[in-house]
Write an enzyme that holds these catalytic residues in place. Structure first.
Site, short mmCIF file in Angstrom:
data_model
loop_
_atom_site.label_atom_id
_atom_site.label_comp_id
_atom_site.label_asym_id
_atom_site.label_seq_id
_atom_site.Cartn_x
_atom_site.Cartn_y
_atom_site.Cartn_z
CB SER A 255 12.40 49.93 18.80
OG SER A 255 11.90 48.70 19.29
CG ASP B 96 12.19 44.19 14.18
OD1 ASP B 96 11.65 45.11 12.79
OD2 ASP B 96 11.80 43.79 15.12
CG HIS C 236 9.67 46.81 16.20
ND1 HIS C 236 10.69 45.84 16.33
CD2 HIS C 236 9.00 47.78 16.82
CE1 HIS C 236 11.14 46.46 16.74
NE2 HIS C 236 10.81 47.90 17.80
N1 ARG Z 1 9.39 43.33 21.36
C1 ARG Z 1 10.14 44.84 20.48
C2 ARG Z 1 10.47 45.96 21.14
O1 ARG Z 1 9.59 46.20 22.29
C3 ARG Z 1 9.48 45.10 19.45
C4 ARG Z 1 9.11 44.18 18.48
C5 ARG Z 1 7.49 43.58 18.13
N2 ARG Z 1 7.40 42.57 17.18
C6 ARG Z 1 6.78 41.81 17.41
N3 ARG Z 1 6.59 40.71 17.07
N4 ARG Z 1 5.57 41.99 18.20
O2 ARG Z 1 11.00 46.80 21.11
#
Ligand code: ARG
Length: 719
Positions: free
Chosen positions: A651, A224, A88
């Site tokens: 991330s 991911d 991501h």
């Molecule tokens: N929730 C994650 C974060 O903000 C990002 C995940 C991205 N994936 C998605 N399906 N939008 O760190």
């Protein structure tokens, strides 16, 4: 759980007055010895503090990078500058390189030779050279009695002079960041590389498996991750993209352990958390729950619904809006879950309790009363004003309108061009530059989608905000279009030079300031920006009181609890968090295991749902149980949970074991603890990471890119 905490509490009181708790805390790596080391050792760490952070020897921090100046984190995993981060985090870049003919989002991308690696213009990777506490130098000669404006000026002058002298002609980036709301200042020196190339990304059916449904959730089965490579000039220094650049030869890269994770194992993360608000008061929580989150959720939901409808119509639209949609969906869900968790975990009451304690402590002593006596009442007053004037909330509307309506956002960028035209200087260069930006912009733009979003945003703006924040365009809408925003939207998209690439090119080939200034989109965006400036003016009337009260509140809390180790709020600087691999209980009678496996991928498989469509090749490998050395007793591990304290920006951060070896890549937090930017919940907050063994399995077995695995240093096989 309770017992362990009690034990830690006792130990921390007896052994060291400043010892910290495990789990909670985004610690500054240079202070590990002071605050964390004893605790980390107790939990199982096998390294010295200098092996984690040092300026005198190569250490783990040298393998950790900030992507795009803190948007995400990555780590170096080979002697040839190979980087691992999240899918991501590379998503926008992957989307940008994609088209209907080569859809890397759906199919993934793997460079099988160096020549196939894709340059990613605009991507940057920064290495932290060192950090330093410069509080004394920055605050020298600033009296407590100085007003906020004078204080800010002196601080600015001091930070400017320090950064200039440290920077010298090193080519490094130097910045000084405020910690604890201006109570402390730290200097950071970075080396930034800008020739970054895409090496590999799994298909969305792996890298984004579970889509928005599973986002922020456990149990999770997402691979991911993606792989990038840093390139340098022949001498090893940063250089702009050039074919002849060479793979970076890094100071340090992480070795990888295949030994796996088990409940209770020590683990740690180094990364770049973006922002937290752990000292937010009960008044601030109230504003979030009553005004900020509801408006944010409303605006993002409306936009997403429009986008999704179009994205379902064609592959071209799906690809064009994939990045924007994922961004909106991520933060919309975060706001929803944050409100829920704040309420469910009674964070407001906790904060209230802390404020009551603070007040009682202040009132015990006349000196304290003098220094801190007005802090809470001042904060309360400011939030009362904020709730009444709604300037913060209005900014949500303004940002979503300007940033979220593509034509307005693009037109806003024409302000610089207008200056060039007015001064009639370097017009040809500016035209070429604007043409380049336009090419990128129109690739991901669709007039119908954008028009509908504009219509909905302006309608909500008109309906929900106080009149004083309405930009001038609403006068036009009233006078010329009888308050019909729909007709105004027709007018804007039929008349604006920004509305189609053809019209824009016609303008660029014969640019005129007059034409630009008359343009409806250009006018609209500047009028909306004027409303933004109005909200800033309103905020500025209490900005100074606010920053002073916040700074004193934090200073007072630290004074009130001299035995407690405090860590500063996240601010996109490198932090360490450490804790354990751990399962949790999200609700009564529910237990969540700390690990997911390939079995869960097959259980979630749904070929009729693009969020859960498992790629055929992956299923074949699962059927054949062709897991190579990446399985544990015949089972392929996929994701795992730790107690780490992370937030957005982390991330892509490496999850490392007690020896500093890479065991996973962090990519998410769990919705039940989504109040975490404001308060860490010791029972609920977890980090979700993809197991490095699943990552290697995908690279090696799924993609057949075993040459990449060969580049890495892999140990801990089954021990
Ligand atoms: N929730 C994650 C974060 O903000 C990002 C995940 C991205 N994936 C998605 N399906 N939008 O760190």
């Amino acid at each position: 759980m309770k017992l362990r905490l009690l034990a830690l509490l006792l130990v921390s009181i007896v052994i060291s007055p400043l010892a910290s708790f495990a789990d909670e805390g985004m610690w500054l790596p240079m202070l590990i010895s002071k605050y964390n080391y004893a605790d980390m050792q107790k939990l199982g760490l096998k390294l010295t503090p200098e092996q984690i952070y040092s300026v005198n020897q190569d250490c783990l921090k040298d393998a950790i990078v900030a992507l795009d100046h803190g948007g995400c984190t990555g780590s170096v995993i080979s002697a040839k500058g190979l980087l691992i981060t999240n899918h991501h985090c590379g998503f926008d870049a992957i989307a940008k390189q994609s088209s209907v003919d080569h859809d890397y989002l759906t199919d993934g991308f793997w460079a099988m030779r160096p020549e196939e690696e894709l340059p990613l213009p605009g991507k940057t990777v920064s290495f932290l050279i060192r950090m330093e506490d410069v509080t004394q130098a920055v605050l020298a000669g600033i009296a407590d009695t100085l007003n906020e404006e004078g204080r800010a000026e002196k601080i600015q002058a001091a930070t400017d002079s320090i950064t200039t002298s440290v920077k010298g002609d090193t080519g490094f980036e130097v910045s000084i960041e405020s910690m604890f709301a201006g109570n402390e200042y730290y200097l950071f020196v970075y080396q930034t590389f800008s020739d970054i190339r895409m090496v590999g990304a799994p298909p969305s059916g792996i890298g984004k498996f579970g889509g928005e449904t599973d986002n922020w959730m456990w149990p999770r089965h997402t691979g991911d991750f993606c792989l990038l490579r840093v390139y340098s000039a022949a001498d090893g220094n940063p250089a702009k993209y050039a074919k002849e650049n060479i793979p970076l030869s890094p100071k340090k890269f992480l070795s990888i352990s295949l030994a796996g994770v088990h409940e209770g194992d020590f683990a740690m993360i180094l990364g770049y958390p973006g922002s937290t608000d752990r000292f937010l008061t009960s008044y601030g929580i109230n504003q979030k729950l009553e005004q900020l989150n509801p408006s944010d959720i409303l605006l993002k939901t409306v936009k997403m619904d429009i986008m999704k409808r179009y994205m379902n119509q064609s592959d071209a639209l799906r690809i064009a809006y994939a990045g924007d949609y994922a961004y909106l969906a991520n933060f919309q869900k975060k706001s929803i879950q944050e409100s829920k968790a704040l309420t469910r975990l009674n964070v407001y009451d906790d904060k209230k309790k802390l404020e009551d304690e603070f007040e009682a402590w202040v009132n015990l002593d006349s000196k304290r009363i003098e220094k801190y006596g007005k802090v809470l009442s001042s904060l309360k007053n400011i939030y009362d004003q904020k709730m009444a004037d709604r300037a913060d909330e209005a900014q949500n509307y303004i940002m979503e309108t300007v940033m979220g309506v593509q034509v307005l956002n693009f037109a806003y960028g024409a302000n610089e061009f207008a200056t060039v035209l007015a001064e009639n200087d370097s017009v040809a260069e500016a035209v070429a530059d604007f043409r380049g930006r336009a090419k990128e912009f129109y690739q991901n733009y669709d007039l119908r989608v954008d028009r509908e979003i504009l219509l909905k945003m302006l309608t909500l703006y008109f309906k929900n905000l106080p009149e004083e924040y309405r930009p001038e365009i609403f006068d036009l809408i009233k006078k010329k279009f009888d308050n019909d925003i729909n007709r105004y939207a027709d007018y804007l998209y039929s008349k604006s030079l920004f509305a189609t690439p053809e019209k824009f090119e016609a303008f660029l080939s014969n640019p005129s300031l007059k034409k630009l200034e008359k343009d409806p989109a250009f006018k609209a965006v500047n009028q909306i920006v004027a409303s933004y400036i109005l909200t800033r003016f309103i905020q500025m009337s209490y900005d100074e009181d606010f920053s002073k009260a916040r700074r004193l509140f934090i200073a007072g809390l630290q004074e009130m609890n001299p035995g407690k180790a405090y860590y500063p709020d996240a601010n996109s600087t490198m932090r360490l968090t450490y804790g354990q691999v751990k399962s949790y209980e999200p609700a009564d009678a529910v237990e969540y295991d700390y690990q997911t496996t390939g079995l869960g991928i097959i259980q979630k498989d749904d070929q009729s749902n693009d969020e859960f469509r498992v790629p055929a090749k992956l299923k074949e490998l699962f059927d054949a149980k062709d897991f190579g050395r990446y399985a544990e007793i015949g089972v392929l591990p996929v994701c795992f949970l730790t107690t780490h304290d992370i937030t957005g920006g982390n991330s892509g951060s490496p999850v490392m074991n007690a020896k500093g070896e890479l065991i996973g890549v962090a990519f998410d937090g769990n919705s039940e603890a989504m109040s975490s930017d404001i308060k860490y919940d010791v029972n609920l907050q977890h980090t979700i990471a993809v197991d490095i063994r699943y990552v290697l399995f995908v690279i090696d077995k799924y993609a057949g890119a075993s040459y990449l695995v060969d580049e890495m240093q892999i140990g801990g096989n089954g021990n």
